[in-house]
Design an enzyme around this catalytic site. Sequence first.
Site, PDB file in Angstrom:
ATOM      1  N   ASN A  83     -47.044  -3.874  -1.866  1.00  0.00           N
ATOM      2  CA  ASN A  83     -47.508  -3.831  -3.130  1.00  0.00           C
ATOM      3  C   ASN A  83     -46.824  -4.238  -4.433  1.00  0.00           C
ATOM      4  O   ASN A  83     -45.983  -5.132  -4.184  1.00  0.00           O
ATOM      5  CB  ASN A  83     -47.974  -1.398  -3.144  1.00  0.00           C
ATOM      6  CG  ASN A  83     -49.179  -1.520  -4.213  1.00  0.00           C
ATOM      7  OD1 ASN A  83     -49.345  -1.998  -5.243  1.00  0.00           O
ATOM      8  ND2 ASN A  83     -49.814  -1.101  -3.160  1.00  0.00           N
ATOM      9  N   ARG A  84     -47.007  -3.909  -5.781  1.00  0.00           N
ATOM     10  CA  ARG A  84     -46.783  -4.440  -6.449  1.00  0.00           C
ATOM     11  C   ARG A  84     -45.636  -3.718  -7.448  1.00  0.00           C
ATOM     12  O   ARG A  84     -45.154  -2.358  -7.727  1.00  0.00           O
ATOM     13  CB  ARG A  84     -47.892  -4.073  -8.049  1.00  0.00           C
ATOM     14  CG  ARG A  84     -49.206  -5.365  -6.996  1.00  0.00           C
ATOM     15  CD  ARG A  84     -50.454  -5.079  -8.053  1.00  0.00           C
ATOM     16  NE  ARG A  84     -51.208  -6.000  -8.035  1.00  0.00           N
ATOM     17  CZ  ARG A  84     -51.418  -5.618  -6.839  1.00  0.00           C
ATOM     18  NH1 ARG A  84     -52.123  -4.722  -6.564  1.00  0.00           N
ATOM     19  NH2 ARG A  84     -53.371  -6.244  -6.483  1.00  0.00           N
ATOM     20  N   HIS A 109     -45.374  -7.656  -2.595  1.00  0.00           N
ATOM     21  CA  HIS A 109     -45.550  -7.782  -1.294  1.00  0.00           C
ATOM     22  C   HIS A 109     -44.239  -8.620  -0.328  1.00  0.00           C
ATOM     23  O   HIS A 109     -44.366  -9.460   0.438  1.00  0.00           O
ATOM     24  CB  HIS A 109     -46.755  -8.183  -0.606  1.00  0.00           C
ATOM     25  CG  HIS A 109     -48.271  -7.789  -0.578  1.00  0.00           C
ATOM     26  ND1 HIS A 109     -48.012  -6.519  -0.460  1.00  0.00           N
ATOM     27  CD2 HIS A 109     -48.869  -7.875  -0.800  1.00  0.00           C
ATOM     28  CE1 HIS A 109     -49.159  -5.473  -0.268  1.00  0.00           C
ATOM     29  NE2 HIS A 109     -49.968  -6.625  -0.687  1.00  0.00           N
ATOM     30  N   HIS A 178     -50.379  -4.708   7.067  1.00  0.00           N
ATOM     31  CA  HIS A 178     -51.845  -4.927   6.214  1.00  0.00           C
ATOM     32  C   HIS A 178     -53.376  -5.710   6.998  1.00  0.00           C
ATOM     33  O   HIS A 178     -53.902  -6.401   6.933  1.00  0.00           O
ATOM     34  CB  HIS A 178     -51.681  -6.356   4.941  1.00  0.00           C
ATOM     35  CG  HIS A 178     -52.167  -5.916   3.496  1.00  0.00           C
ATOM     36  ND1 HIS A 178     -53.577  -6.414   3.634  1.00  0.00           N
ATOM     37  CD2 HIS A 178     -51.519  -6.263   2.773  1.00  0.00           C
ATOM     38  CE1 HIS A 178     -54.035  -5.962   2.259  1.00  0.00           C
ATOM     39  NE2 HIS A 178     -52.920  -6.166   1.879  1.00  0.00           N
ATOM     40  N   TYR A 180     -57.442  -5.733   7.663  1.00  0.00           N
ATOM     41  CA  TYR A 180     -57.489  -5.962   7.030  1.00  0.00           C
ATOM     42  C   TYR A 180     -58.818  -5.441   8.993  1.00  0.00           C
ATOM     43  O   TYR A 180     -59.224  -6.191   9.848  1.00  0.00           O
ATOM     44  CB  TYR A 180     -58.840  -7.205   6.235  1.00  0.00           C
ATOM     45  CG  TYR A 180     -58.062  -7.355   5.316  1.00  0.00           C
ATOM     46  CD1 TYR A 180     -56.766  -7.943   5.611  1.00  0.00           C
ATOM     47  CD2 TYR A 180     -59.020  -7.686   4.089  1.00  0.00           C
ATOM     48  CE1 TYR A 180     -55.827  -8.414   3.665  1.00  0.00           C
ATOM     49  CE2 TYR A 180     -58.015  -8.515   3.353  1.00  0.00           C
ATOM     50  CZ  TYR A 180     -57.147  -7.980   2.950  1.00  0.00           C
ATOM     51  OH  TYR A 180     -56.532  -9.079   2.081  1.00  0.00           O
ATOM     52  N   ASP A 245     -59.122  -0.677  -4.723  1.00  0.00           N
ATOM     53  CA  ASP A 245     -57.446  -0.654  -4.613  1.00  0.00           C
ATOM     54  C   ASP A 245     -56.592  -0.324  -5.110  1.00  0.00           C
ATOM     55  O   ASP A 245     -55.420  -0.511  -6.342  1.00  0.00           O
ATOM     56  CB  ASP A 245     -57.390  -2.764  -5.547  1.00  0.00           C
ATOM     57  CG  ASP A 245     -56.427  -3.557  -4.528  1.00  0.00           C
ATOM     58  OD1 ASP A 245     -55.571  -2.423  -3.960  1.00  0.00           O
ATOM     59  OD2 ASP A 245     -56.182  -4.749  -4.471  1.00  0.00           O
ATOM     60  N   GLN A 281     -52.188   3.131   0.229  1.00  0.00           N
ATOM     61  CA  GLN A 281     -53.820   2.189  -0.410  1.00  0.00           C
ATOM     62  C   GLN A 281     -54.360   1.862   0.286  1.00  0.00           C
ATOM     63  O   GLN A 281     -54.901   1.350   0.826  1.00  0.00           O
ATOM     64  CB  GLN A 281     -52.235   0.520  -0.338  1.00  0.00           C
ATOM     65  CG  GLN A 281     -53.471  -0.507  -2.216  1.00  0.00           C
ATOM     66  CD  GLN A 281     -52.807   0.240  -3.087  1.00  0.00           C
ATOM     67  OE1 GLN A 281     -52.157   0.972  -3.816  1.00  0.00           O
ATOM     68  NE2 GLN A 281     -53.292  -0.880  -4.277  1.00  0.00           N
ATOM     69  N   GLU A 309     -53.147   1.097   3.630  1.00  0.00           N
ATOM     70  CA  GLU A 309     -51.928   0.472   3.719  1.00  0.00           C
ATOM     71  C   GLU A 309     -51.149   1.991   3.730  1.00  0.00           C
ATOM     72  O   GLU A 309     -50.855   1.949   2.558  1.00  0.00           O
ATOM     73  CB  GLU A 309     -52.086  -0.561   2.917  1.00  0.00           C
ATOM     74  CG  GLU A 309     -52.371  -1.694   3.334  1.00  0.00           C
ATOM     75  CD  GLU A 309     -52.704  -2.054   1.516  1.00  0.00           C
ATOM     76  OE1 GLU A 309     -51.299  -2.833   1.573  1.00  0.00           O
ATOM     77  OE2 GLU A 309     -53.694  -2.449   1.339  1.00  0.00           O
TER      78      GLU A 309
END
Length: 344
Positions: A83-84, A109, A178, A180, A245, A281, A309
């Site tokens: 993440n950020r 990430h 991560h 999808y 998100d 997340q 996540e």
Amino acid sequence: MTEVKREIFGHMPQEDGGGEVEKFVLQSDSVRVEILSLGCIIAALETRDRAKQFADIVLGFDKLEGYTRKHPFFGAVVGRVANRIAKGKFTMDGKEYQLFLNNGPNSLHGGARGFDKVLWSPQILPNGVCFYRLSPDGEEGYPGELKVWVTYTLNGSELAINYRAQTSKKTPISLTNHAYFNLAGQGSPDIYDHEISIEADSYLPVDDTKIPTGEVAAVQGTGFDLRQPVQLGKHLKQFHLDGFDHNFCLPLGQARRLVARAQHPPSGRTIEVHTTQPGLQFYTGNNLDGSLKGKGAATYPKHSAFCLETQNWPDAVNKPHFPSPLLLPGEEYNHTTWLCFGTA
Ligand SMILES: *[C@@H]1O[C@H](CO)[C@@H](O)[C@H](O)[C@H]1NC(C)=O
Ligand SMILES: *[C@@H]1O[C@H](CO)[C@@H](O)[C@H](O)[C@H]1NC(C)=O
């Protein structure tokens, strides 16, 4: 019984350091999963529908080139910090650390060459595979030499992902996978007919660069209340949301608990997420734009997949009231997430 096989998937380009990429295939009666030694990437994951037909439910690429080119972390383990991190900056014991900015003004990430882009050393287990990596002191700006183990084990319809790490100096860490998902099968155009629930009483509102504002907001009465299952397409419309998100704050505690569930009524496929992690997340593939050429010539438009996540809360290293992401020498980071597949 889980069968484990290994084969060569491809060779890394010279400019990325070369080396052989292996693929590990874990297979039980009900699940088949392919995992790469590049980035511990889940490259394929087949589960059965109500009529016992298998479909691959994760986005990805047929060939290694897909994964060595730019892509949005399909199936990968991300770290050191998922993440950020705001402005890619944090201060620890009076010292400031600057990370690479790869997401507008922020670090995302793990930085320029995070755990998703490197080769790991595999070891076959009776029911899975363990990947090891030594992240050197100072890698991507993070302090301390970090030993990391990521272990995938398949038991019937349950895929466990265990993350362990030890450090030589105090460092932030938060690892996740991560993947999808699209339970209709990868390549299906959207996820609007999926039903989703997340066991979270609160979530983290974000600023316009997706950094948490610091507020821990109650979901009650908002579009973030997913405690009862919602049909995604209808729900996004009802609350005028462009997608999710966001970090959902899970009940705290180190014990395994059920935190999210997704169901695709037409096929009957379900996925349950259990974890020891403090956050989740939920991302609805808002940035997918159909430009990537995926498996079997599939394209992946906006909202054609979702990610669940499990991780620590984003930017926790800069938010003292969030769960601490710091690992100390002598301690061990040890988290597990279980993905349980079924039908309904
Ligand atoms: C495998 O799953 C079964 C139930 O499906 C459970 O009873 C057993 O303890 C699990 N084994 C491991 C090693 O987790
Ligand atoms: C990691 O934690 C789990 C409990 O969540 C424990 O059962 C396991 O033994 C730990 N692993 C190691 C290697 O300490």
